[in-house]
Structures are given as structure tokens and as C-alpha cells.
Design a protein around this motif. Structure first.
Motif, PDB file in Angstrom:
ATOM      1  N   ASP A  52      12.621   3.062   2.047  1.00  0.00           N
ATOM      2  CA  ASP A  52      12.310   1.750   2.013  1.00  0.00           C
ATOM      3  C   ASP A  52      12.365   1.182   0.191  1.00  0.00           C
ATOM      4  O   ASP A  52      11.983  -0.005   0.148  1.00  0.00           O
ATOM      5  CB  ASP A  52      10.966   1.121   2.154  1.00  0.00           C
ATOM      6  CG  ASP A  52      10.826   1.416   3.985  1.00  0.00           C
ATOM      7  OD1 ASP A  52      11.617   1.149   4.487  1.00  0.00           O
ATOM      8  OD2 ASP A  52       9.590   1.251   4.404  1.00  0.00           O
ATOM      9  N   CYS A  53      13.064   2.230  -0.247  1.00  0.00           N
ATOM     10  CA  CYS A  53      13.193   1.711  -1.537  1.00  0.00           C
ATOM     11  C   CYS A  53      14.586   1.379  -2.052  1.00  0.00           C
ATOM     12  O   CYS A  53      14.975   1.049  -3.200  1.00  0.00           O
ATOM     13  CB  CYS A  53      13.112   3.123  -2.497  1.00  0.00           C
ATOM     14  SG  CYS A  53      11.301   3.631  -2.609  1.00  0.00           S
TER      15      CYS A  53
ATOM     16  N   SER B  79       4.329   0.723 -11.047  1.00  0.00           N
ATOM     17  CA  SER B  79       4.895  -0.234 -10.321  1.00  0.00           C
ATOM     18  C   SER B  79       5.737  -0.028  -8.997  1.00  0.00           C
ATOM     19  O   SER B  79       5.573   1.080  -8.695  1.00  0.00           O
ATOM     20  CB  SER B  79       5.800  -1.049 -11.369  1.00  0.00           C
ATOM     21  OG  SER B  79       7.018  -0.233 -11.792  1.00  0.00           O
ATOM     22  N   LEU B  80       6.254  -0.730  -8.385  1.00  0.00           N
ATOM     23  CA  LEU B  80       6.948  -0.458  -7.332  1.00  0.00           C
ATOM     24  C   LEU B  80       8.040   0.437  -7.723  1.00  0.00           C
ATOM     25  O   LEU B  80       8.431   1.373  -7.096  1.00  0.00           O
ATOM     26  CB  LEU B  80       7.512  -1.901  -6.631  1.00  0.00           C
ATOM     27  CG  LEU B  80       8.246  -1.481  -5.329  1.00  0.00           C
ATOM     28  CD1 LEU B  80       7.817  -0.798  -4.137  1.00  0.00           C
ATOM     29  CD2 LEU B  80       8.977  -2.910  -4.798  1.00  0.00           C
ATOM     30  N   GLU B  81       8.661   0.190  -8.675  1.00  0.00           N
ATOM     31  CA  GLU B  81       9.735   1.053  -9.158  1.00  0.00           C
ATOM     32  C   GLU B  81       9.217   2.599  -9.531  1.00  0.00           C
ATOM     33  O   GLU B  81       9.881   3.463  -9.155  1.00  0.00           O
ATOM     34  CB  GLU B  81      10.222   0.546 -10.358  1.00  0.00           C
ATOM     35  CG  GLU B  81      11.500   1.462 -11.123  1.00  0.00           C
ATOM     36  CD  GLU B  81      11.933   0.647 -12.527  1.00  0.00           C
ATOM     37  OE1 GLU B  81      12.141   1.578 -13.301  1.00  0.00           O
ATOM     38  OE2 GLU B  81      12.269  -0.645 -12.460  1.00  0.00           O
TER      39      GLU B  81
ATOM     40  N   CYS C 288       8.663   4.000  -6.083  1.00  0.00           N
ATOM     41  CA  CYS C 288      10.080   4.433  -5.336  1.00  0.00           C
ATOM     42  C   CYS C 288      10.664   5.701  -6.032  1.00  0.00           C
ATOM     43  O   CYS C 288      11.549   6.514  -5.495  1.00  0.00           O
ATOM     44  CB  CYS C 288      10.969   3.483  -5.350  1.00  0.00           C
ATOM     45  SG  CYS C 288      10.564   2.327  -4.167  1.00  0.00           S
ATOM     46  N   ALA C 289      10.300   5.944  -7.342  1.00  0.00           N
ATOM     47  CA  ALA C 289      10.754   7.311  -7.954  1.00  0.00           C
ATOM     48  C   ALA C 289       9.925   8.471  -7.818  1.00  0.00           C
ATOM     49  O   ALA C 289      10.390   9.511  -8.049  1.00  0.00           O
ATOM     50  CB  ALA C 289      10.534   7.032  -9.447  1.00  0.00           C
ATOM     51  N   ASN C 290       8.855   8.254  -7.081  1.00  0.00           N
ATOM     52  CA  ASN C 290       8.010   9.379  -6.643  1.00  0.00           C
ATOM     53  C   ASN C 290       8.554   9.930  -5.196  1.00  0.00           C
ATOM     54  O   ASN C 290       8.289   9.110  -4.260  1.00  0.00           O
ATOM     55  CB  ASN C 290       6.384   8.752  -6.682  1.00  0.00           C
ATOM     56  CG  ASN C 290       5.555   9.933  -6.341  1.00  0.00           C
ATOM     57  OD1 ASN C 290       5.973  10.953  -5.713  1.00  0.00           O
ATOM     58  ND2 ASN C 290       4.319   9.774  -6.025  1.00  0.00           N
ATOM     59  N   ARG C 291       8.878  10.974  -4.991  1.00  0.00           N
ATOM     60  CA  ARG C 291       9.385  11.387  -3.782  1.00  0.00           C
ATOM     61  C   ARG C 291       8.254  11.669  -2.842  1.00  0.00           C
ATOM     62  O   ARG C 291       8.844  12.041  -1.499  1.00  0.00           O
ATOM     63  CB  ARG C 291      10.478  12.874  -3.958  1.00  0.00           C
ATOM     64  CG  ARG C 291       9.935  13.684  -4.557  1.00  0.00           C
ATOM     65  CD  ARG C 291      11.187  14.950  -5.047  1.00  0.00           C
ATOM     66  NE  ARG C 291      10.285  16.119  -5.549  1.00  0.00           N
ATOM     67  CZ  ARG C 291       9.872  17.062  -4.995  1.00  0.00           C
ATOM     68  NH1 ARG C 291       9.923  17.136  -3.736  1.00  0.00           N
ATOM     69  NH2 ARG C 291       9.165  17.902  -5.638  1.00  0.00           N
ATOM     70  N   GLY C 292       6.979  11.839  -3.237  1.00  0.00           N
ATOM     71  CA  GLY C 292       5.801  11.887  -2.304  1.00  0.00           C
ATOM     72  C   GLY C 292       5.392  10.646  -1.667  1.00  0.00           C
ATOM     73  O   GLY C 292       4.378  10.438  -0.777  1.00  0.00           O
ATOM     74  N   SER C 293       6.153   9.577  -1.848  1.00  0.00           N
ATOM     75  CA  SER C 293       5.574   8.148  -1.555  1.00  0.00           C
ATOM     76  C   SER C 293       6.009   7.907  -0.365  1.00  0.00           C
ATOM     77  O   SER C 293       6.982   8.378   0.284  1.00  0.00           O
ATOM     78  CB  SER C 293       5.766   6.973  -2.563  1.00  0.00           C
ATOM     79  OG  SER C 293       7.189   6.728  -2.617  1.00  0.00           O
TER      80      SER C 293
ATOM     81  N   CYS D 153       0.899  -1.137   0.009  1.00  0.00           N
ATOM     82  CA  CYS D 153       0.124   0.148  -0.115  1.00  0.00           C
ATOM     83  C   CYS D 153       0.739   1.147   0.059  1.00  0.00           C
ATOM     84  O   CYS D 153       1.783   1.332   0.794  1.00  0.00           O
ATOM     85  CB  CYS D 153      -1.075   0.032   1.097  1.00  0.00           C
ATOM     86  SG  CYS D 153      -2.208  -1.158   1.135  1.00  0.00           S
ATOM     87  N   ASP D 154       0.706   2.050  -0.929  1.00  0.00           N
ATOM     88  CA  ASP D 154       1.374   3.437  -0.953  1.00  0.00           C
ATOM     89  C   ASP D 154       0.396   4.510  -1.526  1.00  0.00           C
ATOM     90  O   ASP D 154      -0.633   4.227  -1.946  1.00  0.00           O
ATOM     91  CB  ASP D 154       2.800   3.189  -1.600  1.00  0.00           C
ATOM     92  CG  ASP D 154       3.778   4.241  -1.193  1.00  0.00           C
ATOM     93  OD1 ASP D 154       3.265   5.540  -0.648  1.00  0.00           O
ATOM     94  OD2 ASP D 154       4.874   3.762  -1.314  1.00  0.00           O
TER      95      ASP D 154
END
Length: 190
Positions: A185-186, A168-170, A173-178, A67-68
Motif C-alpha cells: 500500500d505504499c 511519517s507515512l513516508e 513505507c520505508a520500513n519493510r516490517g510495516s 494505524c501501522d
């Protein structure tokens, strides 16, 4: 006989509630074929599993889901929750939650328009989700919204297929707001 019917009805309603709380709904987005870890899986809207303003994203492994924050939302660590960017969220009245450039933690700033859901563009206040100053063509419709990749207010294409920019998870993790990005955790993702 009436008591038995009433008990069956109560059991049916309880069963339906349990089943509906376990449902997840696929979010239709454009999937690029070069995302090997997706294995054809789509992000899901799963209100029983994820909090408000979150989606269930496919992880790196076959049965891995996380979940993100949904696109256009940012993770606010003090509340351990995601909120839509450029909306009031956890902020005081007449403030909005934004993610300043080169920062990873969102902050509350004064909303020059004073009303939640309104943002200032070109010295005028416009409603998020409306046309505002955005130019429309007969084929494409643009509205004032939060770009899911930059987390900045912009004219965005109003399209069901293009409404999400995170697949995707990638991408999460590229989204600095996640949530994963802010919590660090990336590691190990490309």
C-alpha cells in the motif's frame, strides 16, 4: 435520593469510559522540518483506534491518519497483526519472530536462549531492554534492543526523544516490517 445518585454515578462512569476510549496520546519524537506532509502532526498512541503494537501515524493529507506497526514491531500477515521483533509473538514456545535480511515477511525462528525476551549476542544470552554488552558513557545510556530502522538487535540509545525512528507515512513505507509495506500500500509515496 440514593437511587438518583447511584444512576448519576453510573452515567458518569459510562461517560468517562466512552471519552477515555476515544483519547489518543502524542508520541514525542524528533521531527525533522523537511517532512512537508507532517504539518506538525505527531504519531499517536490510540488504543481505541489501533491494535496492539501499533501507532496512529499522520498520512499525506491533513485529515489522513493510518494505524501501522510501532517502531521495533513487524507486521505478521497470517495473524493480521503487529508484534515486537525478536519476541515470541505468534510463534511457538522457544521461538522468536524476526524479519530476515532482504525479506518482507517475518518468520519464526528458534530462540537459542529459549526464553522470550532474551536474545543471543556475542555467544551470550542477554535480556532485551537491559545493558547487556552495550557500553555506556556518563552521558548516553545504551541497552540491548531492536533498532527501529533496521529491525535488528543492536545496542540502542535509551532516550525518550530518540526512541522512535518513524515519523511519517513516508518513514512507515520505508520500513519493510510495516503493514503498509508488506501489503503493497505504499505506492505513490517517496
Amino acid at each position: 435520593m440514593k437511587l438518583v445518585i447511584k444512576q448519576l454515578f453510573v452515567c458518569l462512569v459510562m461517560t468517562m469510559q466512552m471519552v477515555s476510549s476515544q483519547l489518543a496520546y502524542p508520541e514525542v519524537i524528533d521531527i525533522s522540518k523537511d517532512k512537508a506532509n507532517l504539518q506538525g502532526r505527531l504519531p499517536l498512541f490510540s488504543p481505541a483506534r489501533c491494535k496492539d503494537y501499533e501507532l496512529l501515524y499522520p498520512g499525506d493529507q491533513k485529515n489522513d491518519w493510518i494505524c501501522d506497526c510501532a517502531p521495533g514491531a513487524v507486521y505478521y500477515p497470517d495473524a493480521d497483526a503487529c508484534y515486537p521483533a525478536f519476541r515470541r509473538g505468534p510463534c511457538e514456545a522457544e521461538e522468536i519472530l524476526v524479519l530476515p535480511n532482504a525479506k518482507i515477511i517475518p518468520t519464526c525462528v528458534s530462540n537459542e536462549c529459549k526464553l522470550d525476551g532474551k536474545v543471543k549476542i556475542q555467544n551470550n544470552c542477554y535480556d532485551l531492554g537491559r545493558t547487556g554488552p552495550c557500553q555506556n558513557t556518563p552521558v548516553d545510556n545504551y541497552i540491548v534492543g531492536v533498532d527501529p530502522k533496521t529491525l535488528q538487535v543492536d545496542c540502542i540509545l535509551l532516550s525518550l526523544e530518540k526512541r522512535f525512528g518513524l515519523e511519517s507515512l513516508e518513514d512507515v513505507c520505508a520500513n519493510r516490517g510495516s503493514k503498509k509495506y508488506i501489503k503493497g500500500d505504499c505506492t505513490g509515496t517517496k
